[in-house]
Design an enzyme around this catalytic site. Structure first.
Site, short mmCIF file in Angstrom:
data_model
loop_
_atom_site.label_atom_id
_atom_site.label_comp_id
_atom_site.label_asym_id
_atom_site.label_seq_id
_atom_site.Cartn_x
_atom_site.Cartn_y
_atom_site.Cartn_z
N VAL A 116 83.33 2.64 65.03
CA VAL A 116 81.93 2.41 64.68
C VAL A 116 81.17 3.74 64.68
O VAL A 116 81.36 4.57 65.58
CB VAL A 116 81.28 1.42 65.66
CG1 VAL A 116 79.79 1.24 65.35
CG2 VAL A 116 81.99 0.07 65.61
N ASP A 133 86.71 -13.26 71.03
CA ASP A 133 87.11 -11.94 71.54
C ASP A 133 86.01 -11.39 72.46
O ASP A 133 85.55 -10.27 72.31
CB ASP A 133 87.37 -10.99 70.38
CG ASP A 133 88.28 -9.82 70.75
OD1 ASP A 133 88.96 -9.91 71.80
OD2 ASP A 133 88.32 -8.82 70.01
N SER A 162 91.13 -0.79 68.47
CA SER A 162 92.48 -0.82 67.93
C SER A 162 92.52 -0.93 66.41
O SER A 162 93.45 -0.45 65.77
CB SER A 162 93.26 -1.99 68.54
OG SER A 162 92.58 -3.21 68.29
N ILE A 163 91.51 -1.56 65.82
CA ILE A 163 91.53 -1.83 64.39
C ILE A 163 90.50 -1.00 63.62
O ILE A 163 90.73 -0.62 62.48
CB ILE A 163 91.30 -3.33 64.14
CG1 ILE A 163 92.56 -4.11 64.53
CG2 ILE A 163 90.93 -3.63 62.70
CD1 ILE A 163 92.45 -5.60 64.34
N ALA A 164 89.38 -0.70 64.23
CA ALA A 164 88.30 -0.01 63.52
C ALA A 164 87.53 0.87 64.49
O ALA A 164 87.74 0.82 65.71
CB ALA A 164 87.37 -1.05 62.87
N LYS A 166 80.88 -0.11 60.69
CA LYS A 166 82.25 -0.32 61.16
C LYS A 166 83.22 -0.02 60.03
O LYS A 166 83.08 -0.54 58.92
CB LYS A 166 82.41 -1.77 61.63
CG LYS A 166 83.77 -2.10 62.21
CD LYS A 166 83.79 -3.52 62.76
CE LYS A 166 85.13 -3.87 63.39
NZ LYS A 166 85.12 -5.24 63.97
#
Length: 510
Positions: free
Chosen positions: A140, A290, A136-138, A155
């Site tokens: 790889v 997480d 959702s944010i980054a 990342k």
């Protein structure tokens, strides 16, 4: 950006659930009552045309959450680890949110890396792959360092992700205000504090320098942990929007078929996941917050590999002891002790009856202990506890939000590996060991030793601090002034002497 205009965001949330067909899926998964179904449909259906269309190739729930944005995706990631809460079908649909979202282009990623690190890409990496995972944010990329030939993971934050998250979080603030305004009974849950806590976590996750620092601290804490690995951070190739770390080869922890094919023992892995989390939370007070399957792998030698350190939890020593005593009390079925710990920590208002609270806790714990191991659930315990806390007027403890949420996620991961895992049996030795070391004579001596250290550091300042405190008093009587000085100095000297004696005793014991 906060204000009434965020009502639009909330309306589109309901409208998107209707347009994508996710509304009924979500309501069914949570076994919503007829009244809740009526209200949800009444609020969402009239605005269906305003909802986001999403990707029609995705299942309804995944389609809705990805269309709504990163904050909603984060919520879906948590639910994907809870098949016992949302059902197997929905959990399976949501699992793609962990690391299989649509990526952004490799050209954008390369440009971002060059911009952040200040060098041409080919001077840093001899190889740079297409995205291997997108969350959702980054996302790889696998790369190879030009100077050393070492394989690494790079990342890179999504373009404009900060703005997207800000928009979602602002809407959440409005929702929290509306809850406090229209549901006075919910104010004890401190919804605004909860959102502020979430906001702080998100801000930390959007700065990869902080994530690199968290990974470094986590690695230092867990060096001696058996069966656990962390990839090393490459500080010279990391910045605010780019982080480079060693490449981790392994089988995804969410792929049971691949784990079985590699002949790893899933029962052992399930126990280990829970052991690791409890050790990190209780022993270190610093834990991976997480720990869903998308952030865990199994190495060829059977070790568990953790990565993605954007959300880390921290709890102080006192809170750790309280949390451990509560868990320990439930494990030992000593409900009076659990009740007293709640009162001592200030979690329950002092005007409530401790005996009545203990009986309420017994009503929570005993049915769970009577269940088959396949039905014993930490999530169910927390749900029952929530009902009790509402009755006794307890407020939400924002410092425990990440801990409780991660406990539920870790339980989901452990159950996905071993559906028959008995959470209490696995947790018991870890919690018991922590209680033995942290609550008792030796722990008291350690506390006194720490007190002595503080007094030693601030000793030269004590006279000035005492004098300044006394001068701030309004017109103190001479005899009262002398009395206060005497008591303050006596307390300081007594504390120093007691702590010094404790240190001497500790030396003798060792």
């Amino acid at each position: 950006m906060r204000g009434p205009h965020n009502i639009w965001r909330l309306i589109r949330t309901g409208a998107t659930l209707e347009r994508t067909g996710a509304m009924n899926v979500v309501l069914d998964a949570f076994e919503a009552t007829p009244a809740v179904r009526f209200v949800a449909r009444a609020l969402g259906l009239p605005f269906k045309f305003l909802g986001y269309k999403g990707d029609p190739s995705m299942p309804p729930a995944t389609r809705a959450l990805t269309a709504l944005g990163p904050a909603y995706i984060k919520f879906g990631q948590v639910l994907s680890t809870r098949p016992d809460v949302v059902g197997d079908d929905l959990a399976l649909q949501l699992r793609v949110l962990q690391d299989k979202l649509p990526p952004f282009s490799i050209e954008e990623a390369k440009a971002e890396v060059e911009r952040e690190l200040g060098l041409p890409l080919d001077q840093m990496f001899s190889e740079f792959s297409e995205p291997v995972a997108a969350a959702s944010i980054a996302q790889v990329h696998k790369a190879r360092i030009a100077a050393t030939g070492e394989d690494v993971a790079v990342k890179v934050l999504r373009p404009n992700i900060e703005r997207a998250f800000r928009k979602d979080v602002d809407a959440f603030y409005l929702a929290a205000r509306m809850v406090e305004l229209f549901s006075p009974g919910s104010r004890r849950l401190r919804p605004m504090d909860v959102i502020e806590h979430f906001d702080g976590v998100v801000r930390g996750e959007l700065d990869l320098r902080l994530e690199s620092a968290s990974a470094s601290e986590f690695a230092a804490n867990t060096t001696e942990d058996q069966g656990f690995q962390l990839p090393a951070i490459k500080w010279n190739l990391s910045a605010r929007r780019v982080m480079t770390l060693g490449w981790a080869d392994g089988v995804p922890l969410g792929d049971n078929a691949a784990i079985d094919a590699a002949e790893h023992d899933r029962v052992v892995l399930g126990d280990r996941v829970l052991h690791l989390f409890l050790n990190h939370a209780l022993r270190d007070g610093f834990f991976h917050a997480d720990m869903h399957q998308g952030n865990l792998k199994v190495a060829p030698n059977g070790d568990i590999i953790a990565y993605d350190f954007g959300i880390m939890g921290h709890i102080d020593e006192y809170t750790r002891r309280v949390y451990a005593e509560i868990l320990y009390g439930f494990i030992r079925r000593d409900y009076m002790r659990v009740a007293k710990v709640h009162f001592e920590a200030g979690y329950v208002p002092a005007d409530k009856d401790v005996d009545e609270f203990a009986r309420a806790l017994r009503a929570v714990g005993e049915p769970i202990f009577g269940m088959d191991a396949t039905h014993i659930s930490m999530a169910r315990l927390l749900s029952y506890l929530f009902e009790v806390t509402e009755r006794f007027g307890m407020e939400t403890r924002t410092e425990l939000i990440l801990l409780q949420r991660t406990m539920v996620v870790v339980e989901g991961v452990a159950r996905s590996l071993n559906p028959h895992i008995n959470i209490w049996e696995v947790a018991s030795p870890i919690v018991t060991d922590y209680i033995t070391k942290s609550i008792g004579p030796r722990a008291a001596l350690n506390d006194l030793a720490n007190t002595a250290m503080v007094l030693a550091r601030f000793g030269p300042r004590l006279p000035g601090l005492v004098e300044a405190a006394l001068l701030r008093q309004s017109n103190p009587q001479p005899e009262m002034r002398n009395s206060r000085i005497g008591w303050m100095l006596l307390s300081a000297l007594g504390g120093a002497a007691l702590a010094s004696g404790a240190i001497a005793l500790m030396v003798a014991l060792t």
